[in-house]
Write a protein that holds these residues in place. Structure first.
Motif, PDB file in Angstrom:
ATOM      1  N   LYS A   1       0.661  -1.072   0.047  1.00 16.30           N
ATOM      2  CA  LYS A   1       0.455  -0.005  -0.183  1.00 16.30           C
ATOM      3  C   LYS A   1       0.869   1.040  -0.083  1.00 16.30           C
ATOM      4  O   LYS A   1       0.607   1.966  -0.517  1.00 16.30           O
ATOM      5  CB  LYS A   1      -1.058  -0.170   0.824  1.00 16.30           C
ATOM      6  N   ALA A   2       1.692   1.200   1.286  1.00 17.63           N
ATOM      7  CA  ALA A   2       3.031   2.541   0.864  1.00 17.63           C
ATOM      8  C   ALA A   2       3.377   2.217  -0.244  1.00 17.63           C
ATOM      9  O   ALA A   2       3.813   4.188  -1.350  1.00 17.63           O
ATOM     10  CB  ALA A   2       3.885   2.030   2.079  1.00 17.63           C
ATOM     11  N   GLN A   3       3.762   1.447  -1.156  1.00 13.99           N
ATOM     12  CA  GLN A   3       4.428   1.584  -2.666  1.00 13.99           C
ATOM     13  C   GLN A   3       3.620   2.414  -3.731  1.00 13.99           C
ATOM     14  O   GLN A   3       3.591   3.207  -3.947  1.00 13.99           O
ATOM     15  CB  GLN A   3       5.210  -0.158  -2.930  1.00 13.99           C
ATOM     16  N   ALA A   4       2.250   1.656  -3.659  1.00 13.25           N
ATOM     17  CA  ALA A   4       1.453   2.406  -4.435  1.00 13.25           C
ATOM     18  C   ALA A   4       1.026   3.792  -4.119  1.00 13.25           C
ATOM     19  O   ALA A   4       0.856   4.481  -5.201  1.00 13.25           O
ATOM     20  CB  ALA A   4      -0.129   1.527  -4.223  1.00 13.25           C
ATOM     21  N   GLN A   5       1.151   4.213  -2.981  1.00 13.32           N
ATOM     22  CA  GLN A   5       0.750   5.771  -2.540  1.00 13.32           C
ATOM     23  C   GLN A   5       2.155   6.789  -3.300  1.00 13.32           C
ATOM     24  O   GLN A   5       2.098   7.394  -3.278  1.00 13.32           O
ATOM     25  CB  GLN A   5       0.575   5.552  -1.512  1.00 13.32           C
TER      26      GLN A   5
ATOM     27  N   LEU B   1       4.318   5.559  -5.667  1.00 13.48           N
ATOM     28  CA  LEU B   1       4.353   5.486  -7.415  1.00 13.48           C
ATOM     29  C   LEU B   1       3.513   6.705  -7.817  1.00 13.48           C
ATOM     30  O   LEU B   1       3.271   6.975  -8.523  1.00 13.48           O
ATOM     31  CB  LEU B   1       4.143   4.369  -7.795  1.00 13.48           C
ATOM     32  N   ARG B   2       2.244   7.379  -6.969  1.00 20.54           N
ATOM     33  CA  ARG B   2       1.231   7.907  -7.447  1.00 20.54           C
ATOM     34  C   ARG B   2       1.679   9.239  -7.614  1.00 20.54           C
ATOM     35  O   ARG B   2       0.968  10.061  -8.005  1.00 20.54           O
ATOM     36  CB  ARG B   2      -0.256   8.099  -6.448  1.00 20.54           C
ATOM     37  N   ARG B   3       2.831   9.000  -6.626  1.00 21.33           N
ATOM     38  CA  ARG B   3       2.838  10.687  -5.999  1.00 21.33           C
ATOM     39  C   ARG B   3       4.526  11.128  -7.464  1.00 21.33           C
ATOM     40  O   ARG B   3       4.956  12.300  -7.066  1.00 21.33           O
ATOM     41  CB  ARG B   3       3.731  10.871  -4.912  1.00 21.33           C
ATOM     42  N   ILE B   4       4.966   9.661  -7.833  1.00 19.37           N
ATOM     43  CA  ILE B   4       6.126  10.710  -8.830  1.00 19.37           C
ATOM     44  C   ILE B   4       5.495  11.242 -10.379  1.00 19.37           C
ATOM     45  O   ILE B   4       3.779  10.563 -10.770  1.00 19.37           O
ATOM     46  CB  ILE B   4       6.913   9.450  -9.022  1.00 19.37           C
ATOM     47  N   SER B   5       6.233  11.735 -11.459  1.00 19.25           N
ATOM     48  CA  SER B   5       5.717  11.936 -12.369  1.00 19.25           C
ATOM     49  C   SER B   5       6.037  11.079 -13.212  1.00 19.25           C
ATOM     50  O   SER B   5       7.212   9.965 -13.567  1.00 19.25           O
ATOM     51  CB  SER B   5       6.887  13.549 -12.561  1.00 19.25           C
TER      52      SER B   5
ATOM     53  N   THR C   1       9.573  -3.429  -6.947  1.00 15.83           N
ATOM     54  CA  THR C   1      10.402  -3.292  -6.045  1.00 15.83           C
ATOM     55  C   THR C   1       9.249  -2.310  -4.738  1.00 15.83           C
ATOM     56  O   THR C   1       9.184  -1.813  -5.402  1.00 15.83           O
ATOM     57  CB  THR C   1      11.674  -2.953  -6.334  1.00 15.83           C
ATOM     58  N   LEU C   2       9.700  -3.197  -3.898  1.00 18.03           N
ATOM     59  CA  LEU C   2       9.223  -2.606  -2.121  1.00 18.03           C
ATOM     60  C   LEU C   2      10.567  -2.014  -1.532  1.00 18.03           C
ATOM     61  O   LEU C   2      11.183  -2.586  -1.409  1.00 18.03           O
ATOM     62  CB  LEU C   2       8.946  -3.741  -1.349  1.00 18.03           C
ATOM     63  N   THR C   3      10.439  -1.179  -1.130  1.00 15.76           N
ATOM     64  CA  THR C   3      11.624  -0.393  -1.050  1.00 15.76           C
ATOM     65  C   THR C   3      11.711  -0.111   0.672  1.00 15.76           C
ATOM     66  O   THR C   3      11.130   0.301   0.795  1.00 15.76           O
ATOM     67  CB  THR C   3      11.418   1.322  -2.144  1.00 15.76           C
ATOM     68  N   GLU C   4      12.553   0.368   1.345  1.00 19.87           N
ATOM     69  CA  GLU C   4      13.108   1.272   2.265  1.00 19.87           C
ATOM     70  C   GLU C   4      12.272   1.801   2.887  1.00 19.87           C
ATOM     71  O   GLU C   4      11.865   2.252   3.837  1.00 19.87           O
ATOM     72  CB  GLU C   4      14.919   1.724   2.522  1.00 19.87           C
ATOM     73  N   GLN C   5      12.481   2.762   1.904  1.00 23.24           N
ATOM     74  CA  GLN C   5      10.420   3.833   2.315  1.00 23.24           C
ATOM     75  C   GLN C   5       9.018   3.149   2.575  1.00 23.24           C
ATOM     76  O   GLN C   5       8.644   3.885   3.127  1.00 23.24           O
ATOM     77  CB  GLN C   5      11.062   5.191   0.889  1.00 23.24           C
ATOM     78  N   ASP C   6       9.482   2.664   1.427  1.00 27.53           N
ATOM     79  CA  ASP C   6       7.585   2.107   1.632  1.00 27.53           C
ATOM     80  C   ASP C   6       8.108   1.071   2.931  1.00 27.53           C
ATOM     81  O   ASP C   6       7.260   1.496   4.021  1.00 27.53           O
ATOM     82  CB  ASP C   6       7.313   0.711   1.119  1.00 27.53           C
TER      83      ASP C   6
END
Length: 204
Positions: free
Chosen positions: A165-169, A171-175, A185-190
């Motif tokens: 869910k964090a990844q989906a949110q 990716l929605r913010r990137i241009s 990929t699930l990142t450290e930030q996720d």
């Protein structure tokens, strides 16, 4: 060793009725349906927890004890639950503990085990855990394993779902359109978005 080898899983609601006499009937019906195979009662300790004056869990236990004795060569009964609660369950009837010839206690998963489980869940969902997540995950699982409400593999599954869910949110913010690697990929930030960060240790 058993005539049919069938497997039937039940819980309290399958065994306990709503009025006097109904529970014995329901329990006998479940045992009869499992005859010749295995009857698995999950969270069996809920039968010995009183839910008020009209609770019939004890009636189910007493019925079960008799049926296990009467049909001891025709059915295998397995009861499962948390260790301490299961000890209380076995004390609910003087003959109950003696009906079970073997007890198996499963130890909690270690952080390394949970990392492996997390990785398998990710791979099964066609995801990849970024290398930077691994030490954070290990430290998080190490802290979590000392919690009295530790849920073992369930913790890994919940964390994975949270990271998705964090990844989906994120990716929605990137241009622009995300790449396949971005999507997988699930990142450290996720991870940190799910568990927070205390001194960079990845714990609430």
């Amino acid at each position: 060793m058993l005539p049919s080898g069938g497997f039937r899983e039940v819980s309290r609601r399958d065994l306990v009725g709503q009025y006097l006499g109904h529970t014995a009937e329901k329990t006998a019906s479940v045992v009869d349906a499992a005859m010749g195979g295995v009857l698995f009662i999950d969270e069996a300790y809920t039968l010995s927890r009183s839910a008020g004056s009209n609770d019939f869990g004890q009636e189910s236990i007493d019925t079960l004890v008799k049926l296990m004795e009467d049909h001891r060569h025709e059915i295998a009964v397995i009861v499962a639950g948390y260790t301490r609660e299961m000890s209380d369950f076995l004390d609910a009837n003087p003959g109950l503990a003696s009906r079970f010839s073997k007890a198996v206690e499963f130890t909690n998963y270690a952080p390394d085990d949970l990392l492996m489980i997390m990785d398998r869940i990710a791979v099964g969902g066609d995801y990849l855990l970024a290398p930077g997540t691994l030490p954070l995950l290990h430290r998080y699982f190490a802290r979590l394993s000392h919690d009295p409400n530790f849920g073992n593999a369930r913790e890994a599954r919940k964390l994975f779902e949270g990271m998705r869910k964090a990844q989906a949110q994120r990716l929605r913010r990137i241009s622009g359109r995300p790449t396949l690697d971005d999507l997988r990929t699930l990142t450290e930030q996720d991870l940190l978005d799910v568990i927070g960060a205390v001194d960079g240790a990845g714990a609430r």
